[in-house]
Design a protein around this motif. Structure first.
Motif, mmCIF file in Angstrom:
data_model
loop_
_atom_site.group_PDB
_atom_site.id
_atom_site.type_symbol
_atom_site.label_atom_id
_atom_site.label_comp_id
_atom_site.label_asym_id
_atom_site.label_seq_id
_atom_site.Cartn_x
_atom_site.Cartn_y
_atom_site.Cartn_z
ATOM 1 N N ASN A 36 -1.135 1.078 8.071
ATOM 2 C CA ASN A 36 -1.741 1.079 7.087
ATOM 3 C C ASN A 36 -3.410 1.065 7.332
ATOM 4 O OD1 ASN A 36 0.428 1.008 5.321
ATOM 5 N ND2 ASN A 36 -0.673 -1.440 5.210
ATOM 6 N N LYS A 37 -4.023 0.503 8.340
ATOM 7 C CA LYS A 37 -4.942 0.847 9.161
ATOM 8 C C LYS A 37 -6.080 2.030 9.364
ATOM 9 C CE LYS A 37 -8.473 -1.536 11.312
ATOM 10 N NZ LYS A 37 -8.452 -2.624 13.020
ATOM 11 N N ILE A 38 -5.077 3.073 9.872
ATOM 12 C CA ILE A 38 -5.172 4.276 10.245
ATOM 13 C C ILE A 38 -5.565 4.921 9.126
ATOM 14 C CG2 ILE A 38 -4.029 6.144 11.269
ATOM 15 C CD1 ILE A 38 -2.471 3.985 13.186
ATOM 16 N N GLU A 39 -4.218 4.961 7.863
ATOM 17 C CA GLU A 39 -4.163 5.327 6.177
ATOM 18 C C GLU A 39 -5.363 5.277 5.888
ATOM 19 O OE1 GLU A 39 -1.277 6.794 4.166
ATOM 20 O OE2 GLU A 39 -0.189 7.153 5.143
ATOM 21 N N GLN A 40 -6.344 4.185 5.657
ATOM 22 C CA GLN A 40 -7.338 4.017 5.034
ATOM 23 C C GLN A 40 -8.322 4.701 6.297
ATOM 24 O OE1 GLN A 40 -7.093 -0.439 6.167
ATOM 25 N NE2 GLN A 40 -6.190 -0.837 3.667
ATOM 26 N N LEU A 41 -8.284 4.406 7.625
ATOM 27 C CA LEU A 41 -9.352 5.014 8.426
ATOM 28 C C LEU A 41 -9.760 6.517 8.337
ATOM 29 C CD1 LEU A 41 -9.529 3.213 11.660
ATOM 30 C CD2 LEU A 41 -11.043 3.264 10.286
ATOM 31 N N MET A 42 -8.739 7.495 7.954
ATOM 32 C CA MET A 42 -8.202 8.829 8.148
ATOM 33 C C MET A 42 -8.767 9.056 6.317
ATOM 34 S SD MET A 42 -4.351 9.512 9.293
ATOM 35 C CE MET A 42 -4.977 11.673 8.825
ATOM 36 N N SER A 43 -9.461 8.282 5.289
ATOM 37 C CA SER A 43 -10.624 9.448 4.578
ATOM 38 C C SER A 43 -11.421 8.480 4.588
ATOM 39 C CB SER A 43 -9.208 8.228 3.399
ATOM 40 O OG SER A 43 -9.563 6.727 3.596
ATOM 41 N N THR A 44 -12.033 8.156 5.765
ATOM 42 C CA THR A 44 -13.274 7.825 5.897
ATOM 43 C C THR A 44 -13.810 8.741 6.796
ATOM 44 O OG1 THR A 44 -12.946 6.126 8.068
ATOM 45 C CG2 THR A 44 -12.912 5.059 6.053
ATOM 46 N N ASP A 45 -15.650 8.430 7.839
ATOM 47 C CA ASP A 45 -15.999 9.696 7.924
ATOM 48 C C ASP A 45 -16.276 8.265 9.388
ATOM 49 O OD1 ASP A 45 -17.175 10.641 9.750
ATOM 50 O OD2 ASP A 45 -19.619 9.995 8.850
ATOM 51 N N LEU A 46 -15.130 9.325 10.393
ATOM 52 C CA LEU A 46 -15.549 8.211 11.771
ATOM 53 C C LEU A 46 -16.344 9.147 12.910
ATOM 54 C CD1 LEU A 46 -11.601 9.315 11.977
ATOM 55 C CD2 LEU A 46 -13.557 7.177 11.779
ATOM 56 N N SER A 47 -17.219 10.030 12.353
ATOM 57 C CA SER A 47 -18.100 10.110 13.478
ATOM 58 C C SER A 47 -19.308 9.376 14.359
ATOM 59 C CB SER A 47 -19.288 11.255 12.433
ATOM 60 O OG SER A 47 -20.048 10.381 11.777
ATOM 61 N N GLU A 48 -19.546 7.763 13.631
ATOM 62 C CA GLU A 48 -20.549 7.194 14.247
ATOM 63 C C GLU A 48 -19.754 6.498 15.349
ATOM 64 O OE1 GLU A 48 -20.108 2.371 12.678
ATOM 65 O OE2 GLU A 48 -19.648 4.387 10.974
ATOM 66 N N MET A 84 1.040 -1.015 0.143
ATOM 67 C CA MET A 84 -0.132 0.267 0.252
ATOM 68 C C MET A 84 0.771 1.226 -0.023
ATOM 69 S SD MET A 84 -2.347 1.604 2.885
ATOM 70 C CE MET A 84 -3.292 3.251 3.078
ATOM 71 N N GLN A 85 0.042 2.238 -0.839
ATOM 72 C CA GLN A 85 1.409 3.620 -1.215
ATOM 73 C C GLN A 85 0.961 4.574 0.050
ATOM 74 O OE1 GLN A 85 3.720 3.688 -2.709
ATOM 75 N NE2 GLN A 85 4.114 2.711 -3.976
ATOM 76 N N LYS A 86 1.420 4.887 0.561
ATOM 77 C CA LYS A 86 1.124 5.814 1.864
ATOM 78 C C LYS A 86 0.986 7.222 1.475
ATOM 79 C CE LYS A 86 2.303 2.459 5.288
ATOM 80 N NZ LYS A 86 3.499 1.947 6.694
ATOM 81 N N LYS A 87 0.495 7.857 2.115
ATOM 82 C CA LYS A 87 0.517 9.636 2.052
ATOM 83 C C LYS A 87 0.469 9.913 3.197
ATOM 84 C CE LYS A 87 -3.509 12.750 1.089
ATOM 85 N NZ LYS A 87 -4.552 13.040 1.530
ATOM 86 N N TYR A 88 1.013 9.365 4.646
ATOM 87 C CA TYR A 88 0.497 9.949 5.158
ATOM 88 C C TYR A 88 2.361 9.596 6.067
ATOM 89 C CZ TYR A 88 -3.874 12.081 5.643
ATOM 90 O OH TYR A 88 -5.242 12.754 4.104
ATOM 91 N N PHE A 89 1.845 8.195 6.309
ATOM 92 C CA PHE A 89 3.424 7.821 7.237
ATOM 93 C C PHE A 89 4.753 7.408 6.583
ATOM 94 C CE2 PHE A 89 -0.122 6.368 10.180
ATOM 95 C CZ PHE A 89 0.325 6.471 10.920
ATOM 96 N N GLY A 90 5.290 8.054 7.393
ATOM 97 C CA GLY A 90 6.909 7.956 6.042
ATOM 98 C C GLY A 90 7.653 6.594 6.905
ATOM 99 N N THR A 91 9.381 6.914 7.431
ATOM 100 C CA THR A 91 9.951 5.904 7.968
ATOM 101 C C THR A 91 9.864 6.076 9.466
ATOM 102 O OG1 THR A 91 11.297 6.561 6.429
ATOM 103 C CG2 THR A 91 12.602 5.239 8.328
ATOM 104 N N ASP A 92 9.519 6.829 9.523
ATOM 105 C CA ASP A 92 9.526 7.102 11.589
ATOM 106 C C ASP A 92 7.998 7.803 11.675
ATOM 107 O OD1 ASP A 92 9.617 6.637 14.058
ATOM 108 O OD2 ASP A 92 11.987 7.541 14.099
ATOM 109 N N GLY A 93 6.768 7.439 10.865
ATOM 110 C CA GLY A 93 5.567 7.942 11.949
ATOM 111 C C GLY A 93 5.014 8.700 10.809
ATOM 112 N N ILE A 94 4.609 10.649 11.148
ATOM 113 C CA ILE A 94 4.158 11.622 10.353
ATOM 114 C C ILE A 94 5.655 12.153 10.255
ATOM 115 C CG2 ILE A 94 2.237 12.763 9.480
ATOM 116 C CD1 ILE A 94 0.129 10.735 10.149
#
Length: 460
Positions: A130-142, A1-11
Motif C-alpha cells: 500500500n505504501k509503495i502504491e501511494q508513493l508511485m503517484s507522487t514526485d520522488l525526485s527529492e 485500499m483498492q490497489k491499482k498495481y498489486f494483485g495476489t502475488d506482486g504486480i
C-alpha cells in the motif's frame, strides 16, 4: 485500499502495456526504495537481489528496475534466469535487504510481472504494498541519490549452483535416486537448467523436456497447465513418474506411472500422512491450504487426526498463516506447496524431492497409489475472461455486485454447497468454483452463477 498495481502475488500484466512498462518499473523501483527506507543515509548501501524467468520482456524489466534502484543509491545483484524460490534463498544467503523476481509465473510469454520478497525471504506484506502504491503517484525526485552516491549492479555468476546445492540438501541424505526414472517438464522456464541437474546429481535417470527457452515458448503446451506431452513421455519411457513445473518453478504437478495427473491437494494429503508418521514430523498437527482446496482433502486429514486451516488464495497467504501457526506444511490445489517451518514460498523442485523420498521409503509403491489418498468431492470450476485493459484494477470489475452474487448463493445453499467467486490477482479472469457432494446440484449452480456474472460484466 483498492490497489491499482498489486494483485495476489506482486504486480502482473501484459508486457509493454498498461502497468508493465519501463517507465512504470523505474517508478516502482524508486517508490520501493523510498517505502523501504533505502533512500535514507546508511553506513552501507542497501542490496537488492533481482532474478527473472525466460520471457523476452525480462530484459526490459530487469534493466528498468535496476536503473530505478541505482538512481536511489541501491546496489543490485543480478542472478539471471532462476526459480522464484531461489530468490527467497539468496536474499538470506547474501543478507540482502530485498528481492524481486521478474516473472508472470504460469501466464503466457506476453505477460510479465514482479514478485517481491522482504529481507527475511518472505513475500512482501500488504501494508508495504500500500505504501509503495501511494508513493508511485507522487514526485520522488527529492529522494534520488547524489551523483557521487549512485548504486551499482553486479552479476552473481554462481547463483544457480548455490540454489542447486541448497535444494539437494533438502533431500534426506540416507537416500539416493538410483534406479528411479523421472520425466521432468521445465515449461521452458526458469528451471530449465537447474531442475534436471538436481535430479541427475541425486542419482535419477532423467528425461528432460521444456528445456529450450527462446523467450516466447515459456508455458506453451508444456508445464503444469498443459502436461499432455509429459504424460505421454512418462508412459512411453515407462518412467516412475513425471514432474511438471511452471514458468518460475514454484508450482508442481505430478504425473503417475499411468500418465494420470495428480494435483496439489493429493500431494498435500500424502505429505501430511508421511510427515505425521514421523516423530514431530508434522508441526502442530496442522496443514494450511486455501479456500480452493477440495473438501475431500479436509475430510481425509480430519479422519487421520490432522487439522486443516484455510486462507485466501496465494502461497503468500499460506506462508503467512504457516508462520503464524508454526506449521511446516501448506499449499494450494494448484501446486504451490510449502514444506518447512521457515520456507517462504512454494518450491516445485523441493516438493518433488519430498515425493521421491516418500517413494523410496514406501519401497516403490506405485505413485498412483502413494499420492491418491482421498476421493475428491465433486468440484466444478469455470474461468470468465474480461477485457485485459482492466488488468490489476480490482475496483473496476463490478466488485460489489459480484460480492452480492456470492453472498446470495452462499446464504441459500450454505448447507448443500461451497461457492467461491473471486477475481484472479494474476490474470484478467473471474474464477468460479462450486463444490458439493451432490454433483448435479454443483453443476447447475455453476451454470446459473456463470450466467449472472457474465451478465454483470456485459459478456453475455
Amino acid at each position: 485500499m483498492q490497489k491499482k498495481y498489486f494483485g495476489t502475488d506482486g504486480i502482473r500484466g501484459r508486457s509493454n502495456t498498461n502497468i508493465i512498462t519501463p517507465e512504470i518499473m523505474i517508478k516502482l523501483a524508486m517508490a520501493t526504495a523510498v517505502a523501504c527506507g533505502f533512500s535514507e543515509k546508511r553506513s552501507t548501501k542497501p542490496t537488492i537481489v533481482i532474478g527473472k524467468d525466460t520471457r523476452l520482456s525480462g530484459y526490459m524489466l530487469e534493466f528498468a528496475l535496476t536503473s530505478g534502484f541505482i538512481s536511489m543509491g541501491v546496489n543490485i545483484v543480478l542472478v539471471g534466469p532462476i526459480p522464484t524460490p531461489a530468490i527467497s534463498m539468496l536474499i538470506r544467503s547474501l543478507r540482502a535487504d530485498l528481492g524481486m523476481m521478474i516473472s508472470a509465473s504460469h501466464n503466457p510469454y506476453y505477460d510479465n510481472g514482479v514478485k517481491f520478497f522482504d529481507s527475511s525471504g518472505y513475500k512482501m506484506d500488504a501494508a508495504l504494498e500500500n505504501k509503495i502504491e501511494q508513493l508511485m503517484s507522487t514526485d520522488l525526485s527529492e529522494y534520488v541519490a547524489h551523483y557521487n552516491d549512485l548504486g551499482k549492479a553486479v552479476k552473481l555468476e554462481d547463483a544457480r549452483g548455490r540454489y542447486i546445492e541448497h535444494v539437494k540438501y533438502s533431500f534426506p541424505h540416507i537416500h539416493k535416486l538410483d534406479g528411479i526414472k523421472i520425466v521432468v517438464d521445465c515449461a521452458n522456464g526458469a528451471a530449465y537448467d537447474v531442475a534436471p541437474k538436481v535430479f541427475h546429481e541425486l542419482g535419477a535417470e532423467v528425461i528432460a523436456c521444456g528445456i529450450n527457452p527462446n523467450g516466447f515458448n515459456i508455458n506453451h503446451q508444456c508445464g503444469v497447465l498443459d502436461a499432455k506431452e509429459l504424460a505421454k513421455k512418462v508412459v512411453e519411457h515407462k518412467a516412475d513418474l513425471g514432474i511438471a513445473l511452471d514458468g518460475d518453478a514454484d508450482r508442481i504437478l505430478i504425473i503417475d506411472e499411468n500418465g494420470q495427473a495428480i494435483d496439489g491437494d493429493q500431494i498435500i494429503a500424502a505429505l501430511a500422512d508421511y510427515l505425521s508418521a514421523m516423530n514431530h514430523g508434522l508441526k502442530n498437527n496442522t496443514v494450511v491450504t486455501t479456500i480452493m482446496s477440495n473438501m475431500g482433502l479436509e475430510l481425509y486429514l480430519n479422519s487421520i487426526g490432522i487439522s486443516l486451516v484455510r486462507t485466501n488464495v496465494g502461497d503468500k497467504h499460506v506462508a503467512q498463516k504457516m508462520r503464524e501457526l508454526e506449521c511446516n506444511l501448506g499449499g494450494e490445489q494448484s501446486g504451490h506447496i510449502i514444506i518447512g517451518a521457515n520456507e517462504a514460498t512454494g518450491d516445485g523442485i523441493k516438493v518433488a524431492l519430498q515425493v521421491l523420498a516418500m517413494y523410496k521409503i514406501a519401497q516403490n509403491i506405485p505413485i498412483s497409489q502413494l499420492l491418491n489418498k482421498f476421493t475428491p468431492v465433486p468440484q466444478f470450476t469455470h474461468n470468465i475472461y474480461y477485457d485485459h485493459k482492466y488488468y490489476g484494477q480490482q475496483n473496476l470489475i463490478c466488485k460489489d455486485r459480484i460480492e452480492n452474487i456470492t453472498r446470495l448463493y452462499q446464504k441459500i445453499y450454505a448447507k448443500e454447497a461451497r461457492i467461491i467467486i473471486r477475481k484472479s490477482g494474476t490474470e484478467p479472469i473471474i474464477r468460479l468454483m462450486v463444490e458439493s457432494i451432490d454433483s448435479a446440484l454443483a453443476k447447475n449452480l455453476l451454470s446459473n452463477i456463470r450466467i449472472e456474472v457474465e451478465k454483470e460484466l456485459n459478456l453475455d
